[in-house]
Design a protein around this motif. Sequence first.
Motif, short mmCIF file in Angstrom:
data_model
loop_
_atom_site.label_atom_id
_atom_site.label_comp_id
_atom_site.label_asym_id
_atom_site.label_seq_id
_atom_site.Cartn_x
_atom_site.Cartn_y
_atom_site.Cartn_z
N ILE A 240 -7.11 4.17 5.88
CA ILE A 240 -6.48 5.49 5.84
C ILE A 240 -6.78 6.29 7.11
CG2 ILE A 240 -6.33 5.62 3.33
CD1 ILE A 240 -8.70 7.50 3.29
N LEU A 241 -7.81 5.89 7.85
CA LEU A 241 -8.15 6.60 9.10
C LEU A 241 -7.66 5.82 10.33
CD1 LEU A 241 -11.75 7.81 8.19
CD2 LEU A 241 -9.65 9.16 8.20
N LEU A 242 -6.74 4.89 10.13
CA LEU A 242 -6.21 4.06 11.21
C LEU A 242 -5.57 4.93 12.29
CD1 LEU A 242 -5.76 1.00 11.85
CD2 LEU A 242 -3.51 1.24 10.77
N SER A 243 -5.85 4.61 13.57
CA SER A 243 -5.28 5.39 14.68
C SER A 243 -4.60 4.46 15.68
CB SER A 243 -6.38 6.20 15.37
OG SER A 243 -7.37 5.33 15.89
N GLY A 244 -4.00 5.07 16.72
CA GLY A 244 -3.28 4.29 17.74
C GLY A 244 -1.80 4.59 17.71
N ALA A 251 0.75 -3.58 13.94
CA ALA A 251 0.11 -4.87 14.24
C ALA A 251 -1.17 -5.03 13.42
CB ALA A 251 -0.20 -4.95 15.73
N THR A 252 -1.97 -3.97 13.33
CA THR A 252 -3.21 -4.01 12.53
C THR A 252 -2.90 -4.25 11.07
OG1 THR A 252 -4.29 -2.50 14.08
CG2 THR A 252 -5.29 -2.73 11.89
N LEU A 253 -1.88 -3.56 10.56
CA LEU A 253 -1.52 -3.68 9.15
C LEU A 253 -1.05 -5.10 8.80
CD1 LEU A 253 0.29 -0.28 8.49
CD2 LEU A 253 -1.82 -1.07 7.41
N LYS A 265 5.95 -6.49 3.13
CA LYS A 265 7.34 -6.01 3.00
C LYS A 265 7.43 -4.56 3.46
CE LYS A 265 11.68 -6.19 1.68
NZ LYS A 265 12.67 -6.87 2.55
N GLY A 266 6.44 -3.77 3.09
CA GLY A 266 6.40 -2.35 3.52
C GLY A 266 6.25 -2.22 5.02
N VAL A 267 5.43 -3.08 5.62
CA VAL A 267 5.25 -3.08 7.08
C VAL A 267 6.57 -3.44 7.76
CG1 VAL A 267 4.06 -4.16 9.02
CG2 VAL A 267 2.79 -3.63 6.93
N GLU A 268 7.25 -4.44 7.23
CA GLU A 268 8.53 -4.89 7.80
C GLU A 268 9.58 -3.76 7.75
OE1 GLU A 268 12.12 -7.75 6.28
OE2 GLU A 268 10.08 -8.48 5.90
#
Length: 454
Positions: A240-244, A251-253, A265-268
Amino acid sequence: MAAKPSIPKGTRDFSPVEMAKRNYIFNTIRDVYHLYGFQQIETPSMEMLSTLMGKYGDEGDKLLFKIQNSGDYFSGITDEELLSRNAAKLASKFCEKGLRYDLTVPFARYVVMHRDEITFPFKRYQIQPVWRADRPQKGRYREFYQCDADVVGSDSLLNEVELMQIVDTVFSRFNIRVCIKINNRKILSGIAEIIGESDKIVDITVAIDKLDKIGLDNVNAELKDKGISDEAIAKLQPIILLSGTNAEKLATLKNVLSASEVGLKGVEESEFILNTLEAMGLKNEIELDLTLARGLNYYTGAIFEVKALDVQIGSITGGGRYDNLTGVFGMAGVSGVGISFGADRIFDVLNQLDLYPKEAVNGTELLFINFGEKEAAFSMGILAKVRAAGIRAEIFPDAAKMKKQMSYANAKNIPFVAIVGENEMNEGKVMLKNMETGEQNLVSAEELIAAVKK
């Protein structure tokens, strides 16, 4: 002495100037909706409670304004039930109807009721008030307008793309700098899955949606209160604190959610929306924000929220994809996606930043001074021509003192005043006064129209 009247907390009166500003907001949003092929509908202010209850989660149900039944609402209620003082149970007996909480659930009900008359995909917009029994505070009201646009009957992510273009266009027209935040409930479901708390997805989304308001420590405390393990909460922190950049987050997800089919599927879906919008070239910033959860149970895909960059205020637009909403009304398999502009918060932002165009808030452009019956009769003939030319004009109704009539013009910020006395009538002309510069000129009706329009 009679008690001074008041209005309920969380509601507001709007003056003529404020209404001009609000109409500028509604008309701007309406014009953009029309550009994208949306058509307007309206639904009743009140719905059956059976339509509304259970669609917004437990927190939403508590905020529904219920309408007491007319007539003998005690009929069918036992003394035992009355003495139990169970407010929720009694309300269900006293009240069959409620004020709508939003425009999306009534829209879903509308689609089901009118399915045989609708051509799908159905692109509708709706600009109407909604009511929530919330605690009033700055930027949060109990009665407020929403300006919704929804597309139902299409799974295409191009709908999400166009809705984000609508958001970008509207706020560009308002000259409000915003950040459009996007997330996907499938990503959140995937996160819940990989931390081993799939059954707590609603609790997780409701909690992390409050991150901006209550901070990380309080979110973690709320998660713990909901029975989510310390290990799962620890796994949740870096996500939840992912940055960039958006690309770096995606890419991280992909790595983090590699074991979750729904998460990927959500990332896509998010990647398609973001990449398409990048190619279109939005004027405003768009950001993938994993803390965005939109705490409403009916979202199933992409979710959106818009924050103003130059004013401290909550979300001013929100929305998302809902695949299952019409299913609760017996019409399965109809996917929808929509957005809602918070007109009242936009009103506050435009006020704070003083961004209203002058022509949008000005009312009467020309006032005819009234010196008596003959002068008024002469003025009325010119007034008809002026109005036919599209100029907003009026005549002072009473032959009052000049000072009073000029004060009226100043109080209403009327930029031009037309003075008609005996000399002007003899020449068939009007003395036109520019209230800003004080300049006066004797002009014909045609010259008056040209001067005011200029």
